[in-house]
Scaffold this active site. Sequence first.
Site, PDB file in Angstrom:
ATOM      1  N   ASP A 142       0.861  -1.185   0.000  1.00 43.83           N
ATOM      2  CA  ASP A 142       0.000   0.000   0.000  1.00 43.83           C
ATOM      3  C   ASP A 142       0.896   1.235   0.000  1.00 43.83           C
ATOM      4  O   ASP A 142       1.780   1.375   0.855  1.00 43.83           O
ATOM      5  CB  ASP A 142      -0.896  -0.012   1.240  1.00 43.83           C
ATOM      6  N   ASP A 160      -0.858   7.721  -9.828  1.00 41.60           N
ATOM      7  CA  ASP A 160      -1.516   7.084 -10.977  1.00 41.60           C
ATOM      8  C   ASP A 160      -2.356   5.928 -10.458  1.00 41.60           C
ATOM      9  O   ASP A 160      -2.021   4.751 -10.615  1.00 41.60           O
ATOM     10  CB  ASP A 160      -0.445   6.585 -11.952  1.00 41.60           C
TER      11      ASP A 160
HETATM   12  N1  SAM Z   1      -5.934   5.486 -13.863  1.00 35.98           N
HETATM   13  C1  SAM Z   1      -4.809   4.839 -14.360  1.00 35.98           C
HETATM   14  C2  SAM Z   1      -5.041   4.534 -15.756  1.00 35.98           C
HETATM   15  O1  SAM Z   1      -6.167   4.839 -16.146  1.00 35.98           O
HETATM   16  O2  SAM Z   1      -4.139   4.168 -16.489  1.00 35.98           O
HETATM   17  C3  SAM Z   1      -4.567   3.680 -13.457  1.00 35.98           C
HETATM   18  C4  SAM Z   1      -3.325   3.108 -13.631  1.00 35.98           C
HETATM   19  S1  SAM Z   1      -2.968   1.837 -12.673  1.00 35.98           S
HETATM   20  C5  SAM Z   1      -3.695   0.567 -13.449  1.00 35.98           C
HETATM   21  C6  SAM Z   1      -3.781   1.955 -11.124  1.00 35.98           C
HETATM   22  C7  SAM Z   1      -3.086   1.096 -10.105  1.00 35.98           C
HETATM   23  O3  SAM Z   1      -3.304   1.591  -8.779  1.00 35.98           O
HETATM   24  C8  SAM Z   1      -3.564  -0.346 -10.076  1.00 35.98           C
HETATM   25  O4  SAM Z   1      -2.595  -1.194 -10.642  1.00 35.98           O
HETATM   26  C9  SAM Z   1      -3.794  -0.643  -8.577  1.00 35.98           C
HETATM   27  O5  SAM Z   1      -3.314  -1.903  -8.182  1.00 35.98           O
HETATM   28  C10 SAM Z   1      -3.022   0.502  -7.912  1.00 35.98           C
HETATM   29  N2  SAM Z   1      -3.443   0.809  -6.542  1.00 35.98           N
HETATM   30  C11 SAM Z   1      -4.712   0.895  -6.073  1.00 35.98           C
HETATM   31  N3  SAM Z   1      -4.696   1.192  -4.746  1.00 35.98           N
HETATM   32  C12 SAM Z   1      -3.383   1.293  -4.369  1.00 35.98           C
HETATM   33  C13 SAM Z   1      -2.723   1.556  -3.139  1.00 35.98           C
HETATM   34  N4  SAM Z   1      -3.429   1.776  -2.001  1.00 35.98           N
HETATM   35  N5  SAM Z   1      -1.374   1.596  -3.129  1.00 35.98           N
HETATM   36  C14 SAM Z   1      -0.663   1.364  -4.265  1.00 35.98           C
HETATM   37  N6  SAM Z   1      -1.237   1.083  -5.475  1.00 35.98           N
HETATM   38  C15 SAM Z   1      -2.574   1.046  -5.524  1.00 35.98           C
END
Ligand code: SAM
Length: 305
Positions: A142, A160
């Site tokens: 996280d 992101d």
């Molecule tokens: N909005 C971007 C896009 O449209 O390309 C998203 C890119 S990326 C896929 C988003 C990432 O945030 C996911 O891989 C997810 O696992 C990660 N994520 C979600 N919550 C998180 C957290 N608490 N800490 C770190 N990463 C996290």
Amino acid sequence: MSRPPYKWFFESTTPVEGHMHAIARTIASRQTAFQLMEIMETLSYGKCLVLDGRIQSSQGDEFIYHEALVHPGLLAHPDPRRAMVIGGGEGATVREILRHRSIAECLMVDIDGEVVAECRQHLPEMHQGAFEDPRTRLLHEDARAYLEKTSERFDLIVIDLVEPLEEGPACLLFTREFYTLVRDRLTERGVMTMQAGMTKVNELAFFAAVNRTLREVFPVVAPYQTFVSCFGTPWGFSVGSKGADPRAQTPADIDGLIAARLAEKDLGYWDGATHQHCFSLPKFIRRALAESDRVITDAHPLIVT
Ligand code: SAM
């Protein structure tokens, strides 16, 4: 002539509106510890990453999203060396950061190792080897917990993340307390950039609240937007800066910096004219930003439906 019997993926962009994509094939699909992950090949945009039913990016137009997310931040910093990506799944955000020759290290902290592994295998068109670059460091935890314990400092932090869905993994990463943590992990003239939700008519509350909340934390907050075709909606971003204001940079400044700093100068989307265009927000959005008094806090998070 009758339409071929495509399989269709329907994404609800709001509770009362949606976007449909004809699917050529589903490449991967699994419920991870944190979210439902699907990699699909669409006929309109090629391969797409979909998390919890929401398109994250597509092969066809991800360059628009990722260049808009990264370059305004890096070009606003006088000499960026150390960068961090919060989230970043597909690796395309890291890819854009590594284009800058001054970058010595790029840390990516994505909570979901399963998603990143699937992207590494099935989306080489997006990461283009960024995970193998010796400057890249990848952690699966996280990102908020990581920032709370680390003593590291960064010139650029890119948020992101997926949108803060009910019980999603990112709910408490869009709050004043989280942005304060991000600010305090930046170096003296550090910059943060983030994706900040949609900017279409009648759907500005999240974008306006995020920027209102950032203004509680950063001396400079510069919202901007672009249109991401596969999302089917204009999308908002924001720069939070402890130093320079990207709105004070002229198109010539931006073109000059790109020519001087980037190994590969030929960006598909971002340049001086695009910079000026994206930071020139229309009246109805400027009004929504000025009128918003919603500060997002840990106690009162803002959930996207
Ligand atoms: N909005 C971007 C896009 O449209 O390309 C998203 C890119 S990326 C896929 C988003 C990432 O945030 C996911 O891989 C997810 O696992 C990660 N994520 C979600 N919550 C998180 C957290 N608490 N800490 C770190 N990463 C996290």
